[in-house]
Motif scaffolding. Structure first.
Motif, short mmCIF file in Angstrom:
data_model
loop_
_atom_site.label_atom_id
_atom_site.label_comp_id
_atom_site.label_asym_id
_atom_site.label_seq_id
_atom_site.Cartn_x
_atom_site.Cartn_y
_atom_site.Cartn_z
N GLY A 111 20.02 27.12 -5.80
CA GLY A 111 21.45 26.86 -5.94
C GLY A 111 21.78 26.14 -7.24
N LEU A 112 20.98 25.16 -7.60
CA LEU A 112 21.19 24.45 -8.87
C LEU A 112 20.94 25.35 -10.07
CD1 LEU A 112 19.64 20.96 -8.07
CD2 LEU A 112 22.05 21.51 -8.43
N ALA A 113 19.95 26.22 -9.96
CA ALA A 113 19.67 27.14 -11.07
C ALA A 113 20.81 28.13 -11.26
CB ALA A 113 18.35 27.88 -10.81
N VAL A 114 21.35 28.63 -10.18
CA VAL A 114 22.46 29.59 -10.28
C VAL A 114 23.72 28.89 -10.78
CG1 VAL A 114 23.98 31.07 -8.91
CG2 VAL A 114 21.52 31.16 -8.57
N ALA A 115 23.95 27.66 -10.34
CA ALA A 115 25.13 26.92 -10.78
C ALA A 115 25.05 26.58 -12.26
CB ALA A 115 25.30 25.66 -9.96
N GLY A 116 23.84 26.47 -12.79
CA GLY A 116 23.67 26.14 -14.19
C GLY A 116 23.79 27.33 -15.12
N CYS A 117 23.87 28.54 -14.58
CA CYS A 117 24.00 29.72 -15.41
C CYS A 117 25.42 29.81 -15.96
CB CYS A 117 23.71 30.99 -14.61
SG CYS A 117 22.00 31.10 -14.07
N GLY A 118 25.55 30.40 -17.10
CA GLY A 118 26.89 30.58 -17.66
C GLY A 118 26.88 30.35 -19.14
N ARG A 119 28.05 30.36 -19.70
CA ARG A 119 28.20 30.20 -21.14
C ARG A 119 28.37 28.73 -21.47
NH1 ARG A 119 32.92 33.20 -24.37
NH2 ARG A 119 32.82 31.89 -26.20
N LYS A 120 27.56 28.24 -22.37
CA LYS A 120 27.61 26.84 -22.72
C LYS A 120 28.59 26.63 -23.87
CE LYS A 120 24.49 23.08 -23.83
NZ LYS A 120 23.11 22.71 -24.10
N GLY A 121 29.37 25.59 -23.80
CA GLY A 121 30.26 25.26 -24.89
C GLY A 121 31.70 25.17 -24.44
N ASP A 122 32.57 24.94 -25.41
CA ASP A 122 33.99 24.81 -25.13
C ASP A 122 34.61 26.16 -24.86
OD1 ASP A 122 33.79 22.10 -25.57
OD2 ASP A 122 34.32 22.26 -27.69
N LEU A 123 35.80 26.12 -24.26
CA LEU A 123 36.55 27.34 -24.04
C LEU A 123 37.09 27.84 -25.36
CD1 LEU A 123 38.57 26.32 -20.88
CD2 LEU A 123 36.56 27.77 -20.98
N ASP A 124 37.33 29.15 -25.44
CA ASP A 124 37.89 29.72 -26.65
C ASP A 124 39.36 29.33 -26.77
OD1 ASP A 124 35.50 30.98 -27.21
OD2 ASP A 124 36.08 32.81 -26.16
N PRO A 125 39.80 28.89 -27.95
CA PRO A 125 41.21 28.54 -28.10
C PRO A 125 42.07 29.80 -28.13
CG PRO A 125 40.09 28.37 -30.19
CD PRO A 125 39.03 28.66 -29.17
N PRO A 126 43.34 29.70 -27.74
CA PRO A 126 44.21 30.87 -27.81
C PRO A 126 44.47 31.26 -29.25
CG PRO A 126 45.44 28.93 -27.14
CD PRO A 126 44.01 28.53 -27.20
N SER A 127 44.79 32.53 -29.46
CA SER A 127 45.03 32.99 -30.81
C SER A 127 46.33 32.40 -31.35
CB SER A 127 45.11 34.52 -30.84
OG SER A 127 46.27 34.95 -30.18
N ALA A 128 46.51 32.47 -32.66
CA ALA A 128 47.70 31.92 -33.30
C ALA A 128 48.95 32.64 -32.85
CB ALA A 128 47.55 31.98 -34.81
N MET A 129 48.88 33.97 -32.64
CA MET A 129 50.05 34.72 -32.24
C MET A 129 50.49 34.31 -30.83
SD MET A 129 50.96 38.81 -32.13
CE MET A 129 49.31 39.29 -32.00
N ALA A 130 49.56 34.04 -29.95
CA ALA A 130 49.91 33.66 -28.58
C ALA A 130 50.57 32.29 -28.57
CB ALA A 130 48.67 33.65 -27.70
N THR A 131 50.13 31.38 -29.42
CA THR A 131 50.74 30.05 -29.43
C THR A 131 52.10 30.07 -30.11
OG1 THR A 131 49.51 29.51 -31.43
CG2 THR A 131 48.56 28.82 -29.35
N LYS A 132 52.32 30.98 -31.06
CA LYS A 132 53.63 31.09 -31.70
C LYS A 132 54.67 31.61 -30.72
CE LYS A 132 52.14 31.85 -36.43
NZ LYS A 132 52.05 32.82 -37.53
N GLU A 133 54.26 32.56 -29.88
CA GLU A 133 55.18 33.13 -28.91
C GLU A 133 55.39 32.21 -27.72
OE1 GLU A 133 53.63 36.91 -27.85
OE2 GLU A 133 53.82 37.73 -29.85
N GLY A 134 54.51 31.26 -27.53
CA GLY A 134 54.65 30.30 -26.44
C GLY A 134 54.04 30.77 -25.13
N ASP A 135 53.50 31.97 -25.07
CA ASP A 135 52.91 32.48 -23.84
C ASP A 135 51.40 32.56 -24.03
OD1 ASP A 135 52.44 33.55 -21.38
OD2 ASP A 135 53.13 35.56 -21.89
#
Length: 64
Positions: free
Chosen positions: A19-43
């Motif tokens: 269970g601990l091994a499976v819970a530790g799987c995944g992508r390490k690091g921060d989340l991807d920031p939204p693109s500039a166009m998405a933040t300009k439109e506000g959505d």
């Protein structure tokens, strides 16, 4: 069906490690920031394509 206490302890430890091994799987690091166009439109709720990303359909996409 009766099991001995050491056998039950070994099974519990085994499943805890799995269970601990499976819970530790995944992508390490921060989340991807939204693109500039998405933040300009506000959505930022709509997913945006990253530059160079290939859109490959997945088997379960129709369910989403």
């Amino acid at each position: 069906m009766q099991t001995s206490l050491p056998h039950l302890i070994r099974l519990t430890v085994f499943f805890a490690v799995v269970g601990l091994a499976v819970a530790g799987c995944g992508r390490k690091g921060d989340l991807d920031p939204p693109s500039a166009m998405a933040t300009k439109e506000g959505d930022v709720s709509k997913p945006t394509k990253q530059p160079g990303a290939v859109d490959r359909p997945f088997l379960l996409d129709p369910l989403l």
